[in-house]
Design a protein around this motif. Sequence first.
Motif, mmCIF file in Angstrom:
data_model
loop_
_atom_site.group_PDB
_atom_site.id
_atom_site.type_symbol
_atom_site.label_atom_id
_atom_site.label_comp_id
_atom_site.label_asym_id
_atom_site.label_seq_id
_atom_site.Cartn_x
_atom_site.Cartn_y
_atom_site.Cartn_z
ATOM 1 N N SER A 302 0.831 -1.204 0.000
ATOM 2 C CA SER A 302 0.000 0.000 0.000
ATOM 3 C C SER A 302 0.867 1.256 0.000
ATOM 4 O O SER A 302 0.565 2.231 -0.714
ATOM 5 C CB SER A 302 -0.917 -0.014 1.232
ATOM 6 O OG SER A 302 -1.679 1.174 1.302
ATOM 7 N N GLN A 303 1.949 1.246 0.757
ATOM 8 C CA GLN A 303 2.858 2.400 0.766
ATOM 9 C C GLN A 303 3.504 2.612 -0.597
ATOM 10 O O GLN A 303 3.646 3.753 -1.058
ATOM 11 C CB GLN A 303 3.939 2.196 1.837
ATOM 12 C CG GLN A 303 3.407 2.199 3.263
ATOM 13 C CD GLN A 303 4.505 1.947 4.273
ATOM 14 O OE1 GLN A 303 5.698 2.053 3.973
ATOM 15 N NE2 GLN A 303 4.117 1.604 5.495
ATOM 16 N N GLU A 305 2.268 1.771 -3.534
ATOM 17 C CA GLU A 305 1.253 2.293 -4.450
ATOM 18 C C GLU A 305 1.013 3.781 -4.215
ATOM 19 O O GLU A 305 0.864 4.558 -5.168
ATOM 20 C CB GLU A 305 -0.050 1.516 -4.284
ATOM 21 C CG GLU A 305 0.032 0.054 -4.700
ATOM 22 C CD GLU A 305 0.345 -0.108 -6.173
ATOM 23 O OE1 GLU A 305 -0.052 0.772 -6.963
ATOM 24 O OE2 GLU A 305 0.987 -1.108 -6.544
ATOM 25 N N GLN A 306 0.988 4.205 -2.953
ATOM 26 C CA GLN A 306 0.788 5.617 -2.653
ATOM 27 C C GLN A 306 1.963 6.461 -3.143
ATOM 28 O O GLN A 306 1.767 7.558 -3.680
ATOM 29 C CB GLN A 306 0.609 5.796 -1.141
ATOM 30 C CG GLN A 306 -0.678 5.197 -0.598
ATOM 31 C CD GLN A 306 -0.779 5.312 0.910
ATOM 32 O OE1 GLN A 306 0.107 5.883 1.557
ATOM 33 N NE2 GLN A 306 -1.850 4.784 1.486
ATOM 34 N N MET A 307 3.169 5.928 -2.985
ATOM 35 C CA MET A 307 4.341 6.669 -3.458
ATOM 36 C C MET A 307 4.373 6.762 -4.968
ATOM 37 O O MET A 307 4.794 7.779 -5.540
ATOM 38 C CB MET A 307 5.620 6.003 -2.946
ATOM 39 C CG MET A 307 5.836 6.179 -1.456
ATOM 40 S SD MET A 307 7.435 5.525 -0.914
ATOM 41 C CE MET A 307 7.370 5.953 0.833
ATOM 42 N N GLU A 309 1.776 6.937 -6.862
ATOM 43 C CA GLU A 309 0.795 7.960 -7.220
ATOM 44 C C GLU A 309 1.371 9.359 -7.038
ATOM 45 O O GLU A 309 1.183 10.238 -7.884
ATOM 46 C CB GLU A 309 -0.461 7.796 -6.351
ATOM 47 C CG GLU A 309 -1.289 6.564 -6.667
ATOM 48 C CD GLU A 309 -1.949 6.656 -8.032
ATOM 49 O OE1 GLU A 309 -2.204 7.783 -8.502
ATOM 50 O OE2 GLU A 309 -2.205 5.592 -8.635
ATOM 51 N N SER A 310 2.071 9.574 -5.912
ATOM 52 C CA SER A 310 2.667 10.895 -5.668
ATOM 53 C C SER A 310 3.844 11.166 -6.597
ATOM 54 O O SER A 310 4.204 12.317 -6.843
ATOM 55 C CB SER A 310 3.123 10.989 -4.209
ATOM 56 O OG SER A 310 4.110 10.015 -3.919
#
Length: 343
Positions: A302-303, A305-307, A309-310
């Motif tokens: 999850s981390q 995937e979030q990175m 995106e950013s």
Amino acid sequence: MTIDIAEEFTAFLPLIISTFCVGVGLWMAHHIIIVRFSENGNEKLFSRQLIMLGLTLVSVLIIILSLPISESSRNQVIALVGLVISGIFAFSSSTIFANLLAGIMLRITKPFRTGDFVKVQDNFGRVVERGLLDTEIQTEGRDLVSIPNTYLITHPVTVTRTSGTIVSTTLSLGYDLSNSDVEKALLEAATNCGLVDAFVQIIELGDFSVTYKISGKLEEIKNLISARSALNKQVLDVLHSQKIEIMSPTFVNQRRLAEDFKVIPAKKVVKTESHAIAVEDVAFDKAEEAEKNEQYRLEITSQIEQMKESLREADEDQKVSIKSKIDALETRLKQTKSEVKEG
């Protein structure tokens, strides 16, 4: 002679090229589809393994089409391969193929997850891994049991809720005891062992005794086995401390006892040792590790995937920092995978 060899080589050249290309293609597909995502666990690889199975069947068909034989012979080979595959599915429909479909059904319905306490017929334990064909659970005796997926969908599966479960025990006492006193003592026993919302039921009015059942909610289900034992222990201690005799009224002993004699062991002061080991830590070690690893992998994924995106909206300086963090997280994922294999 040389011309004949050259012609034979030319005839087999398409087969050689297609076999080489298919082999390289399957190898690359295996690394792209399976190896790169293997750190997510076997359960996450289910759909990708099905894709690899389909690609393998397509590769076999490509090799058959490149055989240096006549079209009629090629059609016969294709028909033969199709017949063999159909026969395999037909003969294994009650075992392998049925378990495969059952595994797909379990992933759709999601009746349980890794780490859950489950009971199927006489099998009770914590889920370690859900495979393509079977599900592995770890029993109270620390043994690993593989249950076919078809067995899980054809028999009732009891899953202990993560929000809490009811722990209970029963005992029989004589009619000479007041049920209000018994109820008070049993509720105290349930409270002493950490159960909440405890309640007492009278299960049966027998010919010689009354059957009571004390129940309470256990919020930390990982201590399920210990909680059952602790409840029985507290019931004994509390009833004995209140001079309530736990014995059938039909008890017969050859010794002569005074009328006011109670069959209660002498109270002893037991020093609790700080290094005591919980039953669950020994019995369900692999299931506990599997659950923690799965949660850990999901958090890191999850981390990542979030990175990612950013990363799309970041400037050049930030992209370098974010990419390094992503690489570090992916390295941690691979380390987790290797630790699981070693374990």
